[in-house]
Scaffold this active site. Structure first.
Site, mmCIF file in Angstrom:
data_model
loop_
_atom_site.group_PDB
_atom_site.id
_atom_site.type_symbol
_atom_site.label_atom_id
_atom_site.label_comp_id
_atom_site.label_asym_id
_atom_site.label_seq_id
_atom_site.Cartn_x
_atom_site.Cartn_y
_atom_site.Cartn_z
ATOM 1 N N GLU A 194 -20.196 34.638 -7.877
ATOM 2 C CA GLU A 194 -20.643 34.061 -8.950
ATOM 3 C C GLU A 194 -20.198 32.683 -8.500
ATOM 4 O OE1 GLU A 194 -18.456 33.915 -12.693
ATOM 5 O OE2 GLU A 194 -18.143 36.066 -12.222
ATOM 6 N N CYS A 196 -19.527 38.897 -12.743
ATOM 7 C CA CYS A 196 -18.811 39.697 -11.840
ATOM 8 C C CYS A 196 -19.640 41.235 -11.413
ATOM 9 C CB CYS A 196 -17.577 40.233 -12.582
ATOM 10 S SG CYS A 196 -16.607 39.184 -13.316
ATOM 11 N N THR A 232 -5.941 34.611 -16.104
ATOM 12 C CA THR A 232 -6.974 35.934 -15.785
ATOM 13 C C THR A 232 -7.863 35.466 -14.574
ATOM 14 O OG1 THR A 232 -8.498 35.350 -17.289
ATOM 15 C CG2 THR A 232 -6.939 36.841 -17.995
ATOM 16 N N SER A 238 -16.003 38.385 -25.305
ATOM 17 C CA SER A 238 -16.191 38.929 -23.770
ATOM 18 C C SER A 238 -15.610 40.370 -23.847
ATOM 19 C CB SER A 238 -15.619 38.130 -22.634
ATOM 20 O OG SER A 238 -14.364 37.960 -22.518
ATOM 21 N N HIS A 290 -14.018 47.505 -13.466
ATOM 22 C CA HIS A 290 -14.060 46.175 -13.223
ATOM 23 C C HIS A 290 -12.551 45.852 -14.099
ATOM 24 C CE1 HIS A 290 -14.311 41.944 -13.404
ATOM 25 N NE2 HIS A 290 -14.658 41.687 -14.649
ATOM 26 N N LYS A 350 -7.259 49.867 -22.137
ATOM 27 C CA LYS A 350 -8.165 49.817 -23.394
ATOM 28 C C LYS A 350 -9.510 50.719 -23.385
ATOM 29 C CE LYS A 350 -6.378 45.977 -25.734
ATOM 30 N NZ LYS A 350 -6.477 44.681 -26.576
ATOM 31 N N ASN A 409 -8.255 38.789 -11.414
ATOM 32 C CA ASN A 409 -9.712 39.014 -11.360
ATOM 33 C C ASN A 409 -10.163 38.349 -10.159
ATOM 34 O OD1 ASN A 409 -12.122 39.718 -12.194
ATOM 35 N ND2 ASN A 409 -12.130 38.407 -14.197
ATOM 36 N N SER A 437 -20.537 39.565 -17.251
ATOM 37 C CA SER A 437 -20.879 38.845 -18.612
ATOM 38 C C SER A 437 -22.253 38.268 -18.428
ATOM 39 C CB SER A 437 -19.831 37.489 -18.576
ATOM 40 O OG SER A 437 -18.541 38.288 -19.013
HETATM 41 N N1 ACO Z 1 4.559 40.256 -25.203
HETATM 42 C C1 ACO Z 1 3.562 41.369 -25.137
HETATM 43 N N2 ACO Z 1 2.326 41.056 -25.591
HETATM 44 C C2 ACO Z 1 1.888 39.984 -26.054
HETATM 45 C C3 ACO Z 1 2.889 38.842 -25.991
HETATM 46 C C4 ACO Z 1 4.146 38.881 -25.816
HETATM 47 N N3 ACO Z 1 4.768 37.791 -25.964
HETATM 48 N N4 ACO Z 1 1.949 37.940 -26.654
HETATM 49 C C5 ACO Z 1 0.958 38.475 -26.747
HETATM 50 N N5 ACO Z 1 0.632 39.494 -26.212
HETATM 51 C C6 ACO Z 1 -0.370 40.626 -26.311
HETATM 52 C C7 ACO Z 1 -1.350 40.320 -27.384
HETATM 53 O O1 ACO Z 1 -1.046 41.047 -28.475
HETATM 54 C C8 ACO Z 1 -2.649 40.527 -26.822
HETATM 55 O O2 ACO Z 1 -2.517 42.254 -26.512
HETATM 56 P P1 ACO Z 1 -3.709 43.044 -27.379
HETATM 57 O O3 ACO Z 1 -5.092 42.801 -26.741
HETATM 58 O O4 ACO Z 1 -3.351 44.497 -27.017
HETATM 59 O O5 ACO Z 1 -3.761 42.513 -28.621
HETATM 60 C C9 ACO Z 1 -2.457 40.217 -25.340
HETATM 61 O O6 ACO Z 1 -1.330 39.868 -25.122
HETATM 62 C C10 ACO Z 1 -3.347 38.962 -24.971
HETATM 63 O O7 ACO Z 1 -2.925 38.239 -26.040
HETATM 64 P P2 ACO Z 1 -4.070 37.156 -26.981
HETATM 65 O O8 ACO Z 1 -3.347 36.382 -27.818
HETATM 66 O O9 ACO Z 1 -5.064 38.258 -27.096
HETATM 67 O O10 ACO Z 1 -4.422 36.305 -25.640
HETATM 68 P P3 ACO Z 1 -5.544 35.206 -25.672
HETATM 69 O O11 ACO Z 1 -6.599 35.479 -26.752
HETATM 70 O O12 ACO Z 1 -4.773 34.165 -25.624
HETATM 71 O O13 ACO Z 1 -6.365 35.189 -24.405
HETATM 72 C C11 ACO Z 1 -7.960 36.414 -23.047
HETATM 73 C C12 ACO Z 1 -6.779 36.525 -23.601
HETATM 74 C C13 ACO Z 1 -9.047 36.242 -24.376
HETATM 75 C C14 ACO Z 1 -8.323 37.829 -22.479
HETATM 76 C C15 ACO Z 1 -8.088 35.320 -22.170
HETATM 77 O O14 ACO Z 1 -7.277 35.357 -21.284
HETATM 78 C C16 ACO Z 1 -9.727 35.098 -21.615
HETATM 79 O O15 ACO Z 1 -10.411 34.426 -22.343
HETATM 80 N N6 ACO Z 1 -10.015 35.404 -20.515
HETATM 81 C C17 ACO Z 1 -11.118 35.236 -19.713
HETATM 82 C C18 ACO Z 1 -12.145 36.295 -20.126
HETATM 83 C C19 ACO Z 1 -11.960 37.580 -19.770
HETATM 84 O O16 ACO Z 1 -11.338 38.105 -18.692
HETATM 85 N N7 ACO Z 1 -12.704 38.530 -20.432
HETATM 86 C C20 ACO Z 1 -12.785 39.935 -20.010
HETATM 87 C C21 ACO Z 1 -14.223 40.417 -19.697
HETATM 88 S S1 ACO Z 1 -15.355 39.289 -19.013
HETATM 89 C C22 ACO Z 1 -14.791 39.000 -17.476
HETATM 90 O O17 ACO Z 1 -14.496 39.957 -16.500
HETATM 91 C C23 ACO Z 1 -14.652 37.470 -16.958
#
Ligand code: ACO
Length: 463
Positions: A86, A120, A162, A212, A250, A259, A329, A362
């Site tokens: 991609e 992906c 990521t 996502s 993936h 999860k 990733n 996605s």
């Molecule tokens: N210690 C331990 N855990 C923590 C801490 C800390 N200090 N701070 C946060 N966390 C945990 C949160 O509770 C959360 O865990 P949970 O999901 O079990 O609740 C995790 O860390 C991530 O924290 P969030 O606040 O949810 O993170 P944020 O929203 O800032 O970003 C996200 C995470 C959305 C995955 C971002 O990195 C992203 O957009 N990534 C790209 C999209 C992606 O990969 N999507 C997946 C499928 S699509 C694909 O493959 C591209």
């Protein structure tokens, strides 16, 4: 008539990731994220990235030439070459065509296949195409070759940790150590805007992170349900996670894999499957009446199902997590890097086992599919694949960048993306011998690559 080929699947694999990386703990501190967010929260250890001398084409050239050489495959024996990616460097010219010099040199231009793209998922589409070709009446008896190659980079912000980068090559043919159970396959495809790349001037995606995550889990549920239905029709008995020895997902980041596996157990619970014992039933009972929408939002369900899943996760999933946690990733390569981790860890005990893979891209496209591992002869057997991939050594010999240098590299790459008329640093000091690297993009956007001299001093021609 020639006999129908049996046990079609992956005969050989090799994996390449850039030797340049940043520790997640270091990035976390630099980004001002709370301690543990990237390492425990996302479950990631380290992230690989391309510097100005590497891209998806150089990584593909490296991994393809390495696979052919290490498994002693003559380039003339390849009849189909498919690339999943991609990472767009050209809107018309396929990455596959950049790989053709390896084959042209040997007089082989009779090779079907081009690139497949959907986030992906493109690598899985390419893999299915090659397996289907070998199983079809158009098969000419030669091997298929699949390449998954991506550089996953995000703009500064929560998605940046990521990222990752890698290329994987897989040789496809009959009597394979890794064969497809073609009837055990289910897909879920839909139209959503969870992650997409509408801005053609930028390598970065537009991403709705939360959406996502939910789309991924919904697609997983849907694939698993269809696969269970298909199995039950075919075999006349119920399917559950107990029928699978290992699961490979993936892996955008490890927490989502944890999860996802817990979600499969919740599915088994809702289907009253035999994999769920009395104590698990008790723990999950409070969630039996949630609507599916509610179930994606329930933190309590997430916690309870992860707790129930933990011992199964440790035995059935954890062995496939090494490279995704260490490299990040890798988009199309991510699921196959997870699978490579399983082979690396368990190659001597895998014969006869079933592995279930879940591929997600996605937008969205997703499939769940089953493979069997078989005892086969050299060079195409599991132990030889593990030794060729040499994952421990590749991970050990990486160079960690400080965050400032990582950010500076991202800036250079941002600036260079889509650009022309530049030469790169040509600094290949950290690259292993035999690695291809980008030297120049000329005024007509033509890209030029060289190969770092191998240990015995031979220097391949650039092209
Ligand atoms: N210690 C331990 N855990 C923590 C801490 C800390 N200090 N701070 C946060 N966390 C945990 C949160 O509770 C959360 O865990 P949970 O999901 O079990 O609740 C995790 O860390 C991530 O924290 P969030 O606040 O949810 O993170 P944020 O929203 O800032 O970003 C996200 C995470 C959305 C995955 C971002 O990195 C992203 O957009 N990534 C790209 C999209 C992606 O990969 N999507 C997946 C499928 S699509 C694909 O493959 C591209």
């Amino acid at each position: 008539m020639a006999q129908q080929p049996k046990n079609v699947g992956i005969l050989a694999m090799d994996v390449y990731f850039p030797p340049t990386c940043i520790q997640q703990e270091v990035l976390e501190a630099h980004d001002g994220a709370s301690k543990g967010k990237y390492t425990i929260g996302l479950g990631q250890d380290c992230m690989a990235f391309c510097t100005d001398v590497e891209d998806v084409i150089s990584m593909s050239l490296t991994v393809v030439s390495s696979l052919l050489e290490k498994f002693g495959v003559d380039p003339k024996q390849i009849g189909r070459l498919e690339v999943g990616s991609e990472t767009v460097l050209d809107k018309s010219k396929s990455i596959k065509t950049f790989l053709m010099p390896i084959f042209e040199k040997c007089g082989n231009t009779d090779i079907e296949g081009v690139d497949s793209t959907n986030a992906c998922y493109g690598g899985t589409a390419a893999l299915f195409n090659c397996v289907n070709w070998v199983e079809s009446s158009s098969w000419d008896g030669r091997y298929g070759l699949v390449v998954c190659t991506d550089s996953a980079v995000y703009a500064e912000g929560p998605a940046r940790p990521t990222g990752g980068a890698a290329a994987i090559a897989m040789l496809i043919g009959p009597n394979a150590p890794i064969s497809f159970e073609s009837k055990l396959r289910a897909s879920h495809m839909a139209h959503v805007y969870d992650f997409y790349k509408p801005d053609l001037a930028s390598e970065y995606p537009v991403v709705d992170g939360k959406l996502s995550q939910t789309c991924y889990l919904m697609a997983l549920d849907s694939c698993y349900k269809s696969l269970c239905d298909k199995y039950e029709k075919l075999e006349g008995k119920q399917f559950s996670i107990s029928d699978v020895d290992y699961f490979v997902f993936h892996s955008p980041y490890n927490k989502l894999v944890q999860k996802s596996f817990a979600r499969l157990l919740f599915n088994d619970f809702l289907r009253s499957a035999s994999s769920i014992d009395e104590s698990a039933k008790e723990k999950l009972a409070p969630f039996s009446s949630l609507t599916s929408d509610e179930s994606y939002q329930s933190r309590d369900l997430e916690k309870a199902s992860q707790q129930v899943a933990k011992p199964f996760y440790d035995s059935k999933v954890q062995p496939s997590t090494l490279v995704p946690k260490q490299v990040g990733n890798m988009y199309t390569a991510s699921i196959y890097a997870a699978f490579a981790s399983l082979i690396h860890d368990k190659h001597s005990t895998l014969a006869g086992q079933r592995v279930m893979l879940f591929s997600y891209g996605s937008g969205l496209s997703s499939s769940m599919f089953s493979i069997r591992l078989n005892e086969t002869q050299l060079p195409f057997n599991l132990s030889n694949i593990a030794s060729v991939m040499n994952i421990s050594e590749k991970l050990k010999s990486r160079q960690e960048f400080p965050p400032e240098k990582f950010v500076e590299t991202m800036k250079v790459m941002e600036h260079r993306y889509g650009g022309k008329d530049f030469v790169t640093s040509k600094d290949c000091s950290v690259l292993a011998p035999g690695t291809y690297y980008l030297t120049e993009v000329d005024s007509k956007y033509r890209r030029f690559y060289s190969k770092k001299a191998t240990e015995n001093g031979t220097l391949a021609n650039g092209h």
